[in-house]
Design a protein around this motif. Structure first.
Motif, PDB file in Angstrom:
ATOM      1  N   GLN A 262       8.274  30.858  36.782  1.00 42.43           N
ATOM      2  CA  GLN A 262       9.314  30.979  35.961  1.00 42.43           C
ATOM      3  C   GLN A 262       8.452  31.138  34.527  1.00 42.43           C
ATOM      4  OE1 GLN A 262      11.925  27.106  36.196  1.00 42.43           O
ATOM      5  NE2 GLN A 262      13.100  28.589  37.469  1.00 42.43           N
ATOM      6  N   LEU A 263       8.893  31.507  33.436  1.00 44.71           N
ATOM      7  CA  LEU A 263       9.057  31.886  31.924  1.00 44.71           C
ATOM      8  C   LEU A 263      10.251  31.589  30.939  1.00 44.71           C
ATOM      9  CD1 LEU A 263       7.245  35.450  32.721  1.00 44.71           C
ATOM     10  CD2 LEU A 263       6.041  33.298  32.372  1.00 44.71           C
ATOM     11  N   GLN A 264       9.453  30.589  30.223  1.00 43.48           N
ATOM     12  CA  GLN A 264      10.873  30.995  29.526  1.00 43.48           C
ATOM     13  C   GLN A 264      10.575  30.830  28.274  1.00 43.48           C
ATOM     14  OE1 GLN A 264      13.568  28.414  30.545  1.00 43.48           O
ATOM     15  NE2 GLN A 264      14.346  28.979  27.770  1.00 43.48           N
ATOM     16  N   ALA A 265      11.530  32.047  27.784  1.00 41.88           N
ATOM     17  CA  ALA A 265      10.785  32.193  25.887  1.00 41.88           C
ATOM     18  C   ALA A 265      11.772  31.439  25.172  1.00 41.88           C
ATOM     19  CB  ALA A 265      10.999  33.792  25.922  1.00 41.88           C
TER      20      ALA A 265
ATOM     21  N   CYS B 184       6.067  31.941  24.739  1.00 39.76           N
ATOM     22  CA  CYS B 184       5.947  31.686  26.072  1.00 39.76           C
ATOM     23  C   CYS B 184       6.191  31.245  27.122  1.00 39.76           C
ATOM     24  CB  CYS B 184       6.466  33.503  26.848  1.00 39.76           C
ATOM     25  SG  CYS B 184       6.554  33.919  28.638  1.00 39.76           S
TER      26      CYS B 184
ATOM     27  N   ALA C 292       5.148  29.313  30.754  1.00 38.11           N
ATOM     28  CA  ALA C 292       5.333  29.907  32.150  1.00 38.11           C
ATOM     29  C   ALA C 292       4.660  28.920  32.890  1.00 38.11           C
ATOM     30  CB  ALA C 292       3.882  31.137  32.113  1.00 38.11           C
TER      31      ALA C 292
ATOM     32  N   TYR D 164      11.378  39.884  25.726  1.00 42.45           N
ATOM     33  CA  TYR D 164      10.878  39.515  26.870  1.00 42.45           C
ATOM     34  C   TYR D 164       9.340  39.188  26.654  1.00 42.45           C
ATOM     35  CZ  TYR D 164      15.368  41.235  27.801  1.00 42.45           C
ATOM     36  OH  TYR D 164      16.954  41.686  27.842  1.00 42.45           O
ATOM     37  N   CYS D 165       9.139  38.566  27.613  1.00 37.35           N
ATOM     38  CA  CYS D 165       7.221  38.297  28.073  1.00 37.35           C
ATOM     39  C   CYS D 165       7.219  38.208  29.843  1.00 37.35           C
ATOM     40  CB  CYS D 165       7.583  36.642  27.988  1.00 37.35           C
ATOM     41  SG  CYS D 165       8.039  35.351  28.348  1.00 37.35           S
ATOM     42  N   LYS D 166       6.526  38.814  30.140  1.00 36.96           N
ATOM     43  CA  LYS D 166       6.345  39.373  31.660  1.00 36.96           C
ATOM     44  C   LYS D 166       4.987  38.808  31.492  1.00 36.96           C
ATOM     45  CE  LYS D 166       5.123  43.176  33.206  1.00 36.96           C
ATOM     46  NZ  LYS D 166       5.393  44.963  32.833  1.00 36.96           N
TER      47      LYS D 166
ATOM     48  N   TRP E  53       9.577  38.159  34.891  1.00 35.01           N
ATOM     49  CA  TRP E  53       9.941  38.420  33.613  1.00 35.01           C
ATOM     50  C   TRP E  53      10.964  37.016  33.327  1.00 35.01           C
ATOM     51  CZ3 TRP E  53       9.724  42.775  30.098  1.00 35.01           C
ATOM     52  CH2 TRP E  53       9.289  43.648  31.283  1.00 35.01           C
ATOM     53  N   GLY E  54      10.396  36.717  31.690  1.00 37.97           N
ATOM     54  CA  GLY E  54      11.808  35.443  31.344  1.00 37.97           C
ATOM     55  C   GLY E  54      12.502  35.825  30.805  1.00 37.97           C
ATOM     56  N   GLN E  55      13.621  35.607  30.425  1.00 39.55           N
ATOM     57  CA  GLN E  55      15.191  35.965  30.259  1.00 39.55           C
ATOM     58  C   GLN E  55      15.118  36.249  28.863  1.00 39.55           C
ATOM     59  OE1 GLN E  55      13.191  33.090  28.793  1.00 39.55           O
ATOM     60  NE2 GLN E  55      14.582  31.975  27.347  1.00 39.55           N
TER      61      GLN E  55
END
Length: 113
Positions: A2-5, A21, A23, A93-95, A103-105
């Motif tokens: 999970q990625l949280q931006a 971001c 992770a 977005y972060c990836k 990908w983050g949201q």
């Protein structure tokens, strides 16, 4: 994985923002992470990336204004954005790329003129 931006917002031209971001569920330190953005009606594009060894790359449009960094102890990548321009307005977005892309949201950045 999970990625949280976070960190987006509304700012005037010339202003600054710092995106984060965070992770989880991944050996963060091992992988390349990128920040991407997508403006309305445009394709998603790479803004900046950082490798596991902290080598960085930037889109020409942001060189000298944006700085990407990572904190492996916090499983977090940052994008420091200075000298913001209206054309920087987009969802960011972060990836992270492991065996596939995650990908983050996305976080909205709006720069007013």
């Amino acid at each position: 994985v999970q990625l949280q931006a976070s960190g987006g917002g509304l700012v005037q031209a010339g202003g600054s923002l710092r995106l984060s971001c965070a992770a989880s569920g991944v050996a963060f330190r091992l992988y390349y992470i990128g920040w991407y953005r997508q403006a309305p009606g445009k394709q998603r594009e790479l803004v900046a990336g950082i490798s596991s060894g902290s080598s960085t790359n930037y889109a020409d449009s942001v060189k000298g204004r944006f700085t990407i960094s990572r904190d492996n102890a916090r499983n977090t990548v940052y994008l420091e954005m200075n000298g913001l321009k209206p054309e920087d307005t987009a969802v960011y977005y972060c990836k992270i790329t492991t065996f596939r892309d995650f990908w983050g949201q996305g976080t909205q950045v709006t720069v007013s003129s």
